[in-house]
Every structure is written in structure tokens, then in C-alpha cells.
Design an enzyme around this catalytic site. Structure first.
Site, PDB file in Angstrom:
ATOM      1  N   GLY A  75       0.782  -1.241   0.000  1.00 33.72           N
ATOM      2  CA  GLY A  75       0.000   0.000   0.000  1.00 33.72           C
ATOM      3  C   GLY A  75       0.810   1.284   0.000  1.00 33.72           C
ATOM      4  N   ASN A  88       1.415   3.134  -2.566  1.00 35.64           N
ATOM      5  CA  ASN A  88       0.659   4.096  -3.392  1.00 35.64           C
ATOM      6  C   ASN A  88      -0.557   4.627  -2.633  1.00 35.64           C
ATOM      7  OD1 ASN A  88       1.695   4.519  -6.287  1.00 35.64           O
ATOM      8  ND2 ASN A  88       1.996   2.326  -5.945  1.00 35.64           N
ATOM      9  N   MET A  99      -4.071  -6.694  -7.029  1.00 37.31           N
ATOM     10  CA  MET A  99      -3.416  -7.660  -7.919  1.00 37.31           C
ATOM     11  C   MET A  99      -4.397  -8.617  -8.603  1.00 37.31           C
ATOM     12  SD  MET A  99      -0.617  -6.303  -7.521  1.00 37.31           S
ATOM     13  CE  MET A  99       0.662  -7.261  -8.300  1.00 37.31           C
ATOM     14  N   HIS A 129       0.420   1.313 -13.097  1.00 39.44           N
ATOM     15  CA  HIS A 129       1.166   0.157 -13.602  1.00 39.44           C
ATOM     16  C   HIS A 129       2.658   0.515 -13.655  1.00 39.44           C
ATOM     17  CE1 HIS A 129       1.902  -3.568 -15.672  1.00 39.44           C
ATOM     18  NE2 HIS A 129       2.678  -2.903 -16.500  1.00 39.44           N
TER      19      HIS A 129
HETATM   20  C1  GRF Z   1       3.157  -0.969  -7.624  1.00 42.26           C
HETATM   21  O1  GRF Z   1       4.389  -1.239  -8.225  1.00 42.26           O
HETATM   22  C2  GRF Z   1       2.095  -0.707  -8.663  1.00 42.26           C
HETATM   23  O2  GRF Z   1       2.608  -0.103  -9.814  1.00 42.26           O
HETATM   24  C3  GRF Z   1       1.604  -2.091  -8.984  1.00 42.26           C
HETATM   25  O3  GRF Z   1       1.629  -2.777  -7.766  1.00 42.26           O
HETATM   26  C4  GRF Z   1       2.599  -2.193  -6.901  1.00 42.26           C
HETATM   27  C5  GRF Z   1       1.880  -1.823  -5.651  1.00 42.26           C
HETATM   28  O4  GRF Z   1       2.740  -1.322  -4.673  1.00 42.26           O
HETATM   29  N1  GRF Z   1       0.296  -2.035  -9.594  1.00 42.26           N
HETATM   30  P1  GRF Z   1       2.133  -0.674  -3.354  1.00 42.26           P
HETATM   31  O5  GRF Z   1       1.262  -1.746  -2.719  1.00 42.26           O
HETATM   32  O6  GRF Z   1       1.345   0.527  -3.729  1.00 42.26           O
HETATM   33  O7  GRF Z   1       3.308  -0.346  -2.501  1.00 42.26           O
END
Ligand code: GRF
Length: 216
Positions: free
Chosen positions: A12, A14, A90, A109
Site C-alpha cells: 500500500g 501508493n 493484484m 502500472h
Molecule cells: C506498484 O508497483 C504498482 O505499480 C503495482 O503494484 C505495486 C503496488 O505497490 N500495480 P504498493 O502496494 O502501492 O506499494
């Protein structure tokens, strides 16, 4: 104020960048709910820390994929969510959710789409030996990472990069452009024509020479 629903499966980071964007005042938005398919997702800790309601919804507890995604859509609608954020969710999202949030679901992505869709975009790019990679924020359609592209940021890729070293460089840009895409959306500056996303105020020259959303 834009109401967001976030779907995440893992650490998480992001999700965190969006929380930070809201808390710093950069983003005029509110996260109504975090939904995860993974009871061990670190994103749950982050939600707790920031007092965000969190739901763990596991696909195996539903009769099929349709039921799973229509339930998720229902939970989002119940909370008046206007924009759905896939922050490391995912799974390939089901049609029930896409139909109810057409061009209102954003995904990040870790590659410059349409190159290297699917899992492990960073590893695919490092193994392929590209010299430039990056990340993409796009709207979600029925395909695998095929929806209209909103923003991309590029990073250099080196011959000795691994999935991790390249991934780390890309991740820094993810944390910048995802909140920025949401900000543009919240300001009504994003429209979609076919598979093209038009960003109001970004003149052609600005986009070519110095995209304001890539280089602050
Ligand atoms: C990131 O690399 C994003 O681009 C991909 O999954 C990963 C998620 O990372 N879709 P986080 O859980 O946000 O740290």
C-alpha cells in the site's frame, strides 16, 4: 470534495502517497473506504492509522467473480464513491465493477504501457534491456492494463538494473503521478475521447517539452 474508494492487495505505498496528498492539502479528496482481498495486506495497517474504514473481501467467499465484483461495486456505491483507485490491487477487475464505474477506475502500472503489461512490469523491462522505463496511470477497461492512458513518467533503465533497483526508481515516480492524476480528475480537468485522455490546460507544447505533471 472527491470521494475515493481504494482497492489494494499489498504493502500500500501508493495508497500511502494518496493519504499523504490528502493530508498535506495537495488533494481535495476523501477516502471513504479501503477494500482489500488480502487479510495480511500492510495497506490495512495504514488505513487503521489514518482512520479509514477498511473491508477485507476475499473472492473465495463469493460464489463467482461476478458476485465478488458486484458486491464491491455495491460497497463503493453505498459510500458514494466517485472514483475508484486500484493501488496495487493484484487482480483483473470484473465487468460488474467496470460497467458501474466506466472511466472512473484508475490503476497504476509499473511500466510504460503498452509495453510490459501484466505482472512484474519492472522485471519484464529490466530483463528486456530497455533504456527507458517508467510508470503509467490509466483508466481501467476489460483488458489487462489496456485502458486509456492518463499520465506516464519515465525513468532511465541501466544494464545492471534488477527488478528491485529499477522498481525502486519507478516507485518514486508512481508516488508522484498517481496523486497528480487524482488531483487533475478532482479538478474536472480530465476527459476521455475513445481511448485518448485529454487533460485540460496541458497544451501540446507543454506536454511535449515539459509536462508539468512529470517535472514539477
Ligand atoms: C506498484 O508497483 C504498482 O505499480 C503495482 O503494484 C505495486 C503496488 O505497490 N500495480 P504498493 O502496494 O502501492 O506499494
Amino acid at each position: 470534495m472527491l470521494i475515493l474508494g481504494v482497492l489494494a492487495s499489498g504493502r500500500g505505498s501508493n495508497f500511502q502517497s494518496i493519504l499523504d496528498g490528502i493530508e498535506s492539502g495537495f488533494l481535495n479528496a476523501k477516502i471513504a473506504v479501503l477494500i482489500t482481498d488480502n487479510p495480511d495486506a500492510y495497506a490495512l495497517e495504514r488505513a487503521k492509522k489514518h482512520n479509514i474504514e477498511a473491508l477485507v473481501l476475499k473472492p473465495k467467499d463469493f460464489p463467482d467473480k461476478n458476485a465478488y465484483y458486484s458486491h464491491i461495486a455495491g460497497e463503493l456505491k453505498k459510500r458514494n464513491v466517485e472514483l475508484v483507485i486500484l493501488a496495487g490491487f493484484m487482480r483483473v477487475v470484473g465487468k460488474e465493477l467496470i460497467d458501474r464505474y466506466r472511466n472512473k477506475i484508475m490503476n497504476i502500472h509499473p511500466a510504460l504501457l503498452p509495453s510490459f503489461p501484466g505482472l512484474h512490469g519492472q522485471k519484464q523491462a529490466a530483463d528486456y534491456g530497455v533504456k527507458i522505463s517508467g510508470c503509467t496511470v490509466h483508466f481501467v477497461d476489460e483488458g489487462m492494463d489496456t485502458g486509456p492512458i492518463i499520465i506516464q513518467a519515465a525513468v532511465p533503465a541501466y544494464h545492471d538494473d534488477t527488478e528491485d533497483t529499477l522498481g525502486e526508481r519507478i516507485l518514486k515516480q508512481e508516488h508522484r503521478i498517481f496523486p497528480y492524476a487524482i488531483k487533475l480528475y478532482s479538478e474536472g480537468k480530465i476527459s476521455v475521447e475513445g481511448r485518448k485522455v485529454i487533460i485540460k490546460g496541458a497544451s501540446k507544447d507543454a506536454v511535449l517539452i515539459n509536462p508539468p505533471y512529470l517535472f514539477q
